[in-house]
Every structure is written in C-alpha cells, then in structure tokens.
Design a protein around this motif. Structure first.
Motif, PDB file in Angstrom:
ATOM      1  N   THR A  25       1.635  86.916 -20.139  1.00 54.80           N
ATOM      2  CA  THR A  25       2.481  85.804 -19.692  1.00 54.80           C
ATOM      3  C   THR A  25       3.371  85.315 -20.822  1.00 54.80           C
ATOM      4  OG1 THR A  25       0.831  85.118 -18.059  1.00 54.80           O
ATOM      5  CG2 THR A  25       2.471  83.487 -18.713  1.00 54.80           C
ATOM      6  N   VAL A  26       2.776  85.148 -21.989  1.00 56.68           N
ATOM      7  CA  VAL A  26       3.549  84.702 -23.156  1.00 56.68           C
ATOM      8  C   VAL A  26       4.649  85.709 -23.477  1.00 56.68           C
ATOM      9  CG1 VAL A  26       3.451  84.243 -25.633  1.00 56.68           C
ATOM     10  CG2 VAL A  26       1.660  83.338 -24.126  1.00 56.68           C
ATOM     11  N   GLN A  27       4.306  86.987 -23.470  1.00 57.45           N
ATOM     12  CA  GLN A  27       5.287  88.022 -23.794  1.00 57.45           C
ATOM     13  C   GLN A  27       6.405  88.088 -22.753  1.00 57.45           C
ATOM     14  OE1 GLN A  27       5.323  89.779 -26.727  1.00 57.45           O
ATOM     15  NE2 GLN A  27       3.678  88.331 -27.183  1.00 57.45           N
ATOM     16  N   LEU A 199       6.182  73.154 -10.599  1.00 59.63           N
ATOM     17  CA  LEU A 199       5.123  74.103 -10.258  1.00 59.63           C
ATOM     18  C   LEU A 199       5.669  75.136  -9.270  1.00 59.63           C
ATOM     19  CD1 LEU A 199       2.085  74.925 -10.373  1.00 59.63           C
ATOM     20  CD2 LEU A 199       1.780  73.490  -8.328  1.00 59.63           C
ATOM     21  N   PRO A 200       6.048  76.337  -9.739  1.00 57.84           N
ATOM     22  CA  PRO A 200       6.363  77.404  -8.782  1.00 57.84           C
ATOM     23  C   PRO A 200       5.092  77.731  -7.991  1.00 57.84           C
ATOM     24  CG  PRO A 200       7.211  77.924 -10.978  1.00 57.84           C
ATOM     25  CD  PRO A 200       6.282  76.751 -11.127  1.00 57.84           C
ATOM     26  N   ILE A 201       5.200  77.774  -6.677  1.00 55.98           N
ATOM     27  CA  ILE A 201       4.013  77.814  -5.819  1.00 55.98           C
ATOM     28  C   ILE A 201       3.543  79.250  -5.615  1.00 55.98           C
ATOM     29  CG2 ILE A 201       3.084  77.220  -3.559  1.00 55.98           C
ATOM     30  CD1 ILE A 201       5.268  74.981  -3.497  1.00 55.98           C
ATOM     31  N   ALA A 239       8.692  80.639  -2.086  1.00 53.06           N
ATOM     32  CA  ALA A 239       8.317  79.942  -3.319  1.00 53.06           C
ATOM     33  C   ALA A 239       9.472  79.932  -4.315  1.00 53.06           C
ATOM     34  CB  ALA A 239       7.086  80.601  -3.944  1.00 53.06           C
ATOM     35  N   ILE A 240      10.134  81.078  -4.472  1.00 50.21           N
ATOM     36  CA  ILE A 240      11.275  81.154  -5.390  1.00 50.21           C
ATOM     37  C   ILE A 240      12.406  80.248  -4.905  1.00 50.21           C
ATOM     38  CG2 ILE A 240      13.084  82.663  -6.311  1.00 50.21           C
ATOM     39  CD1 ILE A 240      10.988  84.956  -6.145  1.00 50.21           C
ATOM     40  N   ALA A 241      12.686  80.292  -3.598  1.00 51.53           N
ATOM     41  CA  ALA A 241      13.775  79.485  -3.047  1.00 51.53           C
ATOM     42  C   ALA A 241      13.490  77.989  -3.200  1.00 51.53           C
ATOM     43  CB  ALA A 241      13.986  79.835  -1.575  1.00 51.53           C
ATOM     44  N   VAL A 242      12.249  77.583  -2.905  1.00 48.49           N
ATOM     45  CA  VAL A 242      11.893  76.164  -2.982  1.00 48.49           C
ATOM     46  C   VAL A 242      12.000  75.659  -4.416  1.00 48.49           C
ATOM     47  CG1 VAL A 242       9.949  74.551  -2.806  1.00 48.49           C
ATOM     48  CG2 VAL A 242      10.467  76.100  -0.914  1.00 48.49           C
ATOM     49  N   ALA A 243      11.429  76.401  -5.361  1.00 48.58           N
ATOM     50  CA  ALA A 243      11.456  75.969  -6.759  1.00 48.58           C
ATOM     51  C   ALA A 243      12.875  75.981  -7.314  1.00 48.58           C
ATOM     52  CB  ALA A 243      10.547  76.855  -7.610  1.00 48.58           C
ATOM     53  N   THR A 244      13.656  76.992  -6.944  1.00 49.46           N
ATOM     54  CA  THR A 244      15.034  77.078  -7.440  1.00 49.46           C
ATOM     55  C   THR A 244      15.881  75.927  -6.906  1.00 49.46           C
ATOM     56  OG1 THR A 244      14.885  79.493  -7.600  1.00 49.46           O
ATOM     57  CG2 THR A 244      17.091  78.526  -7.588  1.00 49.46           C
ATOM     58  N   GLU A 245      15.709  75.613  -5.605  1.00 52.15           N
ATOM     59  CA  GLU A 245      16.475  74.500  -5.034  1.00 52.15           C
ATOM     60  C   GLU A 245      16.071  73.175  -5.673  1.00 52.15           C
ATOM     61  OE1 GLU A 245      17.727  72.563  -0.725  1.00 52.15           O
ATOM     62  OE2 GLU A 245      16.039  73.959  -0.837  1.00 52.15           O
ATOM     63  N   PRO A 266       3.467  84.799 -14.838  1.00 52.73           N
ATOM     64  CA  PRO A 266       4.849  84.606 -15.267  1.00 52.73           C
ATOM     65  C   PRO A 266       5.921  84.931 -14.245  1.00 52.73           C
ATOM     66  CG  PRO A 266       4.019  86.681 -16.122  1.00 52.73           C
ATOM     67  CD  PRO A 266       2.857  86.008 -15.426  1.00 52.73           C
ATOM     68  N   ASN A 267       5.621  85.736 -13.234  1.00 49.93           N
ATOM     69  CA  ASN A 267       6.696  86.314 -12.426  1.00 49.93           C
ATOM     70  C   ASN A 267       7.526  85.285 -11.680  1.00 49.93           C
ATOM     71  OD1 ASN A 267       5.882  88.803 -13.333  1.00 49.93           O
ATOM     72  ND2 ASN A 267       4.744  89.337 -11.482  1.00 49.93           N
ATOM     73  N   LEU A 268       6.870  84.348 -10.983  1.00 48.45           N
ATOM     74  CA  LEU A 268       7.632  83.354 -10.238  1.00 48.45           C
ATOM     75  C   LEU A 268       8.445  82.468 -11.171  1.00 48.45           C
ATOM     76  CD1 LEU A 268       5.335  82.083  -7.327  1.00 48.45           C
ATOM     77  CD2 LEU A 268       7.478  83.346  -7.159  1.00 48.45           C
ATOM     78  N   THR A 269       7.820  82.028 -12.262  1.00 49.87           N
ATOM     79  CA  THR A 269       8.544  81.186 -13.215  1.00 49.87           C
ATOM     80  C   THR A 269       9.746  81.929 -13.776  1.00 49.87           C
ATOM     81  OG1 THR A 269       6.586  79.902 -13.822  1.00 49.87           O
ATOM     82  CG2 THR A 269       8.369  80.011 -15.441  1.00 49.87           C
TER      83      THR A 269
END
Length: 288
Positions: A25-27, A199-201, A239-245, A266-269
């Motif tokens: 995740t860090v990388q 929080l990306p869900i 999840a991506i759409a909600v967090a991005t909006e 890490p992927n969603l973030t």
C-alpha cells in the motif's frame, strides 16, 4: 478543478501477510507524493508496539513524512511521553494526538489514574516539548458522546488552544456536512487547518457499521445506490464515483487538502486520486 494536496492513513499490521499488504500500500501510494502519511493506534492501545514498528519502518525505508497516532488510553503520562520522546529520537516529529477509543467491551473511556484525562491534556504536554507538529481529530457529524450539536466545535477549539497545529475530520458522506462544520468552526474563531477525512468505500456493509459506531450520518440515497450496485456487480465503480464526486465538491468549495483513510487497500484511493488529477506525473511536475 484545482489539484488537491493529499495525505493517507494506514493502520499497523497484525500478521506477516498484513505487513506485506501495508508495504504494498505504501509503495503504491508513495508516488503520489502525499504531504504526510499517518499510522493509527488500535482501540484501547492494543497496537501500541505495532504502531511504533510500522511508523519506524515507513520512516526508515521511504522519504515520506510519517505521523504516529498517540492516545491517552491505558498508559500513564510518563509512559505516553516516553513513547513520544522515542519518536523524536528516531527523527519522527509528526503526531496525531487523540483521546482514543475505550478498550473493546468497555462502555466509555476511563483515563488511567496517572494518565492524561483527555486529548487536550495530551496536546498541551506534547506542545511543551516543542518537538512536534500536532494534528488532532474533529467530528463534522455529532460524536456519539457529544452533549449537543456544537460540542464537537467547542472541543476542537480547546484542542487548538492547547497547542494543536491542524485537525483531520472523521469521514463523512456528503460535502455539505463538512461545509456546515467548517462554517461553525469559523464562527467559533477557529482559523487553523481542518482537513476533511475521505473514506473510499471498499465494502459498503463494513463502512456502514463503522459509520454507525462513530456517528457519521448515512444518507438514504447512498444505501439505495449500493443496494442497486450490488445487484449489478458494480460496487467498485460506484465507490470510485461517490468518492470522486465528494472530493470534487469539496475542492469546488475551497478545500485544498484531502486526507484519505486507505484501510491498507490502495487501489480505490489511488483511482480516486487519479480522477482528481493527483498522479505520479503531476506530483513530479509539482516538485520540479
């Protein structure tokens, strides 16, 4: 849209497999050049040693500025300040100072007889050392223990008066929640930075349970949207759409820095950051 500054929260691993996941995740997120990353402290002080080890590893193996969470739970003042001095000796001078959650099964927080009574006492003691940048928690939705709707604003003001430098909010689901809180803080005379926590869900049922525990209000439209997405197998896209909006609305409202709760996934973030224009290439341009 202005490209925001970002920071990321991780939690300490409890197994070898989890250690690899934290490393990955860090990388994965380091190329986005966050302003800082933080490592949480488990409820009841259960991850004190693991938190220290994770902070030390990130500090030692990367060029990221890492902040260690520190709480008042189940420790004397001397023990807590000894931990803080240990961080300074390692070159870690960023802390997130919190009261902390009670141990699992306990109904409420009870300070150690020789410990700090609350986060304000902890912040004041850390400030006296002069060694730290101190961030604290904030609650845009009413904390479960808050006496009234403005209690969280009053507590946050006390934290800044005790010596805090900035605050990071608990996550929330609608930008207007943060804007109302920001307005209330400004009205109370708070002019220090308050960073919205995002929080990306990854999993809606888990996120919903977490929200209920910490007092974050869950809008009906979000329940309905994830129910529909689950039937269609499109939870990740939603999840991506909600967090991005949410982030876009915050940026449009003047927010310049977003703090992401990554849950060591890490992927969603990363996808949300990319959608906002926070990419490795953009980070390199900013440095150049």
């Amino acid at each position: 849209m202005t490209t925001p500054r970002v920071s990321f929260e991780f939690y300490p691993p409890r197994s070898v497999e989890a250690s690899f996941r934290l490393h990955e995740t860090v990388q994965a997120l380091a190329p986005l050049r966050p302003e800082f990353v933080s490592v949480t402290f488990g409820a009841g002080g259960t991850t004190r040693k693991l938190t220290h080890e994770a902070v030390s590893a990130i500090h030692r193996t990367t060029d990221l500025k890492v902040a260690a969470h520190l709480t008042c739970v189940d420790a004397t003042r001397a023990e807590t300040l000894e931990i803080a001095r240990g961080y300074v000796a390692e070159g870690v001078t960023e802390l997130v100072a919190l009261r902390g959650d009670p141990p699992r099964g306990a109904a409420r927080f009870e300070p150690h007889p020789d410990g700090f009574a609350d986060s304000c006492e902890l912040i004041a003691a850390l400030r006296e050392t002069g060694d730290f940048t101190i961030r604290v928690g904030a609650y845009p939705d009413r904390h479960p223990e808050a006496a009234d709707d403005l209690a969280d604003v009053r507590w946050l003001k006390r934290k800044f008066e005790a010596g805090a430098d900035a605050a990071i909010t608990q996550f929330f689901f609608e930008a207007e929640t943060f804007f109302r809180f920001r307005d209330a803080c400004e009205k109370a005379g708070i002019d220090a930075p308050v960073l919205p926590g995002i929080l990306p869900i990854e999993h809606w049922a888990n996120a919903r349970r977490f929200a209920e525990r910490c007092g974050a209000k869950v809008p009906q439209w979000l329940d309905d949207a994830f129910a529909t997405a689950a039937r269609d197998g499109r939870e990740d896209l939603l999840a991506i759409a909600v967090a991005t909006e949410l982030c876009s609305n915050l940026i449009d409202g003047g927010v310049e820095h977003l703090h992401f709760y990554t849950l060591n996934k890490p992927n969603l973030t990363r996808d949300v950051c990319h959608a906002l224009g926070v990419t490795p290439e953009a980070a390199l341009r900013d440095v150049a």
